[in-house]
Design a protein around this motif. Structure first.
Motif, PDB file in Angstrom:
ATOM      1  N   GLY A  92       0.827  -1.210   0.000  1.00  0.00           N
ATOM      2  CA  GLY A  92       0.000   0.000   0.000  1.00  0.00           C
ATOM      3  C   GLY A  92       0.853   1.248   0.000  1.00  0.00           C
ATOM      4  O   GLY A  92       1.219   1.777   1.050  1.00  0.00           O
ATOM      5  N   VAL A  93       1.200   1.710  -1.215  1.00  0.00           N
ATOM      6  CA  VAL A  93       2.114   2.851  -1.315  1.00  0.00           C
ATOM      7  C   VAL A  93       1.308   4.153  -1.462  1.00  0.00           C
ATOM      8  O   VAL A  93       1.391   4.857  -2.461  1.00  0.00           O
ATOM      9  N   GLY A  94       0.446   4.422  -0.460  1.00  0.00           N
ATOM     10  CA  GLY A  94      -0.290   5.696  -0.428  1.00  0.00           C
ATOM     11  C   GLY A  94       0.562   6.747   0.265  1.00  0.00           C
ATOM     12  O   GLY A  94       1.796   6.691   0.215  1.00  0.00           O
ATOM     13  N   ASN A  95      -0.120   7.688   0.928  1.00  0.00           N
ATOM     14  CA  ASN A  95       0.637   8.753   1.606  1.00  0.00           C
ATOM     15  C   ASN A  95       1.529   8.201   2.724  1.00  0.00           C
ATOM     16  O   ASN A  95       2.719   8.504   2.782  1.00  0.00           O
ATOM     17  N   ASP A 118       1.623  -2.656  -4.618  1.00  0.00           N
ATOM     18  CA  ASP A 118       0.422  -1.839  -4.746  1.00  0.00           C
ATOM     19  C   ASP A 118      -0.355  -2.406  -5.935  1.00  0.00           C
ATOM     20  O   ASP A 118       0.123  -3.332  -6.609  1.00  0.00           O
ATOM     21  N   VAL A 119      -1.553  -1.832  -6.188  1.00  0.00           N
ATOM     22  CA  VAL A 119      -2.284  -2.259  -7.380  1.00  0.00           C
ATOM     23  C   VAL A 119      -2.464  -1.111  -8.370  1.00  0.00           C
ATOM     24  O   VAL A 119      -2.903  -1.314  -9.491  1.00  0.00           O
ATOM     25  N   ALA A 120      -2.144   0.111  -7.922  1.00  0.00           N
ATOM     26  CA  ALA A 120      -2.376   1.284  -8.779  1.00  0.00           C
ATOM     27  C   ALA A 120      -1.352   1.330  -9.907  1.00  0.00           C
ATOM     28  O   ALA A 120      -0.139   1.238  -9.654  1.00  0.00           O
ATOM     29  N   LYS A 123       1.677   3.517  -9.796  1.00  0.00           N
ATOM     30  CA  LYS A 123       2.689   3.262  -8.757  1.00  0.00           C
ATOM     31  C   LYS A 123       3.539   2.045  -9.078  1.00  0.00           C
ATOM     32  O   LYS A 123       4.750   2.039  -8.829  1.00  0.00           O
ATOM     33  N   LEU A 136       0.634  -6.274  -6.709  1.00  0.00           N
ATOM     34  CA  LEU A 136       0.303  -7.201  -5.627  1.00  0.00           C
ATOM     35  C   LEU A 136       0.199  -8.649  -6.112  1.00  0.00           C
ATOM     36  O   LEU A 136       0.456  -9.572  -5.341  1.00  0.00           O
ATOM     37  N   THR A 153      -0.169  -0.798   4.829  1.00  0.00           N
ATOM     38  CA  THR A 153      -0.639   0.600   4.787  1.00  0.00           C
ATOM     39  C   THR A 153      -1.651   0.762   3.644  1.00  0.00           C
ATOM     40  O   THR A 153      -1.591   1.715   2.884  1.00  0.00           O
ATOM     41  N   PRO A 155      -5.887   0.736   2.288  1.00  0.00           N
ATOM     42  CA  PRO A 155      -7.159   1.173   2.878  1.00  0.00           C
ATOM     43  C   PRO A 155      -7.746   0.047   3.743  1.00  0.00           C
ATOM     44  O   PRO A 155      -7.552  -1.138   3.438  1.00  0.00           O
ATOM     45  N   ILE A 162      -5.779  -8.778   2.186  1.00  0.00           N
ATOM     46  CA  ILE A 162      -4.330  -8.664   1.932  1.00  0.00           C
ATOM     47  C   ILE A 162      -3.551  -9.356   3.052  1.00  0.00           C
ATOM     48  O   ILE A 162      -2.560 -10.040   2.814  1.00  0.00           O
TER      49      ILE A 162
HETATM   50  P1  ATP Z   1      -3.140   8.203  -1.880  1.00  0.00           P
HETATM   51  O1  ATP Z   1      -3.258   9.693  -1.738  1.00  0.00           O
HETATM   52  O2  ATP Z   1      -1.920   7.767  -2.622  1.00  0.00           O
HETATM   53  O3  ATP Z   1      -4.381   7.515  -2.348  1.00  0.00           O
HETATM   54  P2  ATP Z   1      -3.779   7.300   0.769  1.00  0.00           P
HETATM   55  O4  ATP Z   1      -2.858   6.842   1.852  1.00  0.00           O
HETATM   56  O5  ATP Z   1      -4.804   8.310   1.103  1.00  0.00           O
HETATM   57  O6  ATP Z   1      -2.844   7.742  -0.409  1.00  0.00           O
HETATM   58  P3  ATP Z   1      -5.326   4.881   0.546  1.00  0.00           P
HETATM   59  O7  ATP Z   1      -6.653   4.954  -0.120  1.00  0.00           O
HETATM   60  O8  ATP Z   1      -5.263   4.684   2.015  1.00  0.00           O
HETATM   61  O9  ATP Z   1      -4.509   6.102   0.038  1.00  0.00           O
HETATM   62  O10 ATP Z   1      -4.503   3.723  -0.156  1.00  0.00           O
HETATM   63  C1  ATP Z   1      -3.181   3.446   0.200  1.00  0.00           C
HETATM   64  C2  ATP Z   1      -2.523   2.713  -0.928  1.00  0.00           C
HETATM   65  O11 ATP Z   1      -3.048   1.389  -1.006  1.00  0.00           O
HETATM   66  C3  ATP Z   1      -2.726   3.347  -2.299  1.00  0.00           C
HETATM   67  O12 ATP Z   1      -1.485   3.481  -2.943  1.00  0.00           O
HETATM   68  C4  ATP Z   1      -3.604   2.350  -3.042  1.00  0.00           C
HETATM   69  O13 ATP Z   1      -3.282   2.301  -4.405  1.00  0.00           O
HETATM   70  C5  ATP Z   1      -3.217   1.050  -2.356  1.00  0.00           C
HETATM   71  N1  ATP Z   1      -4.232   0.004  -2.487  1.00  0.00           N
HETATM   72  C6  ATP Z   1      -5.558   0.141  -2.554  1.00  0.00           C
HETATM   73  N2  ATP Z   1      -6.153  -1.061  -2.675  1.00  0.00           N
HETATM   74  C7  ATP Z   1      -5.144  -1.962  -2.685  1.00  0.00           C
HETATM   75  C8  ATP Z   1      -5.089  -3.366  -2.816  1.00  0.00           C
HETATM   76  N3  ATP Z   1      -6.182  -4.096  -2.926  1.00  0.00           N
HETATM   77  N4  ATP Z   1      -3.878  -3.945  -2.805  1.00  0.00           N
HETATM   78  C9  ATP Z   1      -2.739  -3.221  -2.690  1.00  0.00           C
HETATM   79  N5  ATP Z   1      -2.722  -1.896  -2.568  1.00  0.00           N
HETATM   80  C10 ATP Z   1      -3.910  -1.275  -2.573  1.00  0.00           C
END
Ligand code: ATP
Length: 211
Positions: A92-95, A118-120, A123, A136, A153, A155, A162
Motif C-alpha cells: 500500500g504505497v499511499g501517503n 500496490d495495485v495502482a 505506482k 500485488l 498501509t 485502505p 491482503i
Molecule cells: P493516496 O493519496 O496515494 O491515495 P492514501 O494513503 O490516502 O494515499 P489509501 O486509499 O489509504 O490512500 O490507499 C493506500 C494505498 O493502497 C494506495 O497506494 C492504493 O493504491 C493502495 N491500495 C488500494 N487497494 C489496494 C489493494 N487491494 N492492494 C494493494 N494496494 C492497494
C-alpha cells in the motif's frame, strides 16, 4: 553470559530497541557507563522498570557506577539480532506508505524495506528511495523465503484479504497501520499502530489528565 531469551517478558523485550538506540548514541559519544536514572530520563521509562528489565539478563548495575554500556550493547545486539538484516515488505504505497518508504528505518542498520506492493497502475514499476514497487499479484513469488515482516498501509476495507495473502506467503509478522482489526492464525504476530487513535488518546490525556 548465556541467557534464556524465552524468559524475558514481552513488555521488557518491547523496550529493548529503545534502550539499544540510546546506548548506541552513548557509545558513539565515548561514554562507558550510564546510571539507571540517566537512562530513565532519556528513554522515559521509570528507573525501577529499567532495573527490573536489566536484571532479566544479569545486568545488575553497581551502586555509584551504573551499567556498563559496552556490556549492555553486546547483549542487546545478540538479543535483537542486530547483526542480521531483517527483510521487510510494505503493501500500500499511499501517503503513509510513501512516507515509510522514504524513511526506510535509516537509523537502524538491521531492518530494511526491500520491496513494496500496490495495485495502482501509476505506482507499480516505480521506485521510492531505492525500493521497487511491484504489483500485488506478484506478492507470493517475490517475498517467498526472502521477507520476514510485512507492513500494511492499505485502505482498511482491503486490509483483511491482503493480510490473508501475507499469511499464505509464510510471513509471520505484520505491522498493521490500518484501522482494521485483523484475524490471523495463532502463529502469526500482528502489531497494530493506529496513528489516529494514538493522537486522539494523547489529546484525551492532555485534556483530562494534565501533568
Ligand atoms: P493516496 O493519496 O496515494 O491515495 P492514501 O494513503 O490516502 O494515499 P489509501 O486509499 O489509504 O490512500 O490507499 C493506500 C494505498 O493502497 C494506495 O497506494 C492504493 O493504491 C493502495 N491500495 C488500494 N487497494 C489496494 C489493494 N487491494 N492492494 C494493494 N494496494 C492497494
Amino acid at each position: 553470559m548465556d541467557i534464556d531469551q524465552t524468559k524475558i517478558p514481552q513488555a521488557t523485550a518491547k523496550r529493548l530497541p529503545l534502550y539499544y538506540r540510546f546506548l548506541e548514541s552513548l557509545q558513539a559519544s565515548g561514554k562507558h557507563r550510564v546510571s539507571s536514572s540517566e537512562l530513565s530520563e532519556a528513554v522515559k521509562v521509570d528507573s525501577a522498570t529499567i532495573r527490573r528489565d536489566f536484571s532479566y539478563f544479569g545486568a545488575l548495575g553497581k551502586k555509584g557506577y551504573g551499567y556498563n554500556v559496552n556490556y549492555l550493547l553486546s547483549f542487546f545486539r545478540k538479543t535483537l539480532d542486530q547483526d542480521e538484516v531483517t527483510k521487510v515488505t510494505l503493501v500500500g504505497v499511499g501517503n503513509l506508505g510513501t512516507a515509510l518508504l522514504n524513511y526506510n528505518f535509516s537509523k537502524s542498520n538491521n531492518t530494511r524495506i526491500e520491496m513494496a506492493f500496490d495495485v495502482a497502475e501509476d505506482k507499480v514499476g516505480q521506485k521510492i528511495g531505492s525500493v521497487p514497487i511491484y504489483h500485488l499479484n506478484e506478492f507470493a513469488e517475490r517475498v517467498a523465503n526472502e521477507v520476514e515482516v510485512a507492513i500494511l498501509t492499505v485502505p482498511a476495507h482491503v486490509a483483511q484479504p491482503i493480510a490473508d495473502n501475507i499469511v499464505e506467503s509464510g510471513i509471520k509478522a505484520i505491522l498493521n497501520f490500518t484501522p482494521a482489526r485483523l484475524s490471523v492464525p495463532d502463529d502469526v504476530r500482528v502489531h497494530h499502530i493506529d496513528l489516529s487513535i494514538e493522537l486522539q488518546s494523547l489529546i484525551y490525556f492532555l485534556r483530562h489528565y494534565p501533568l
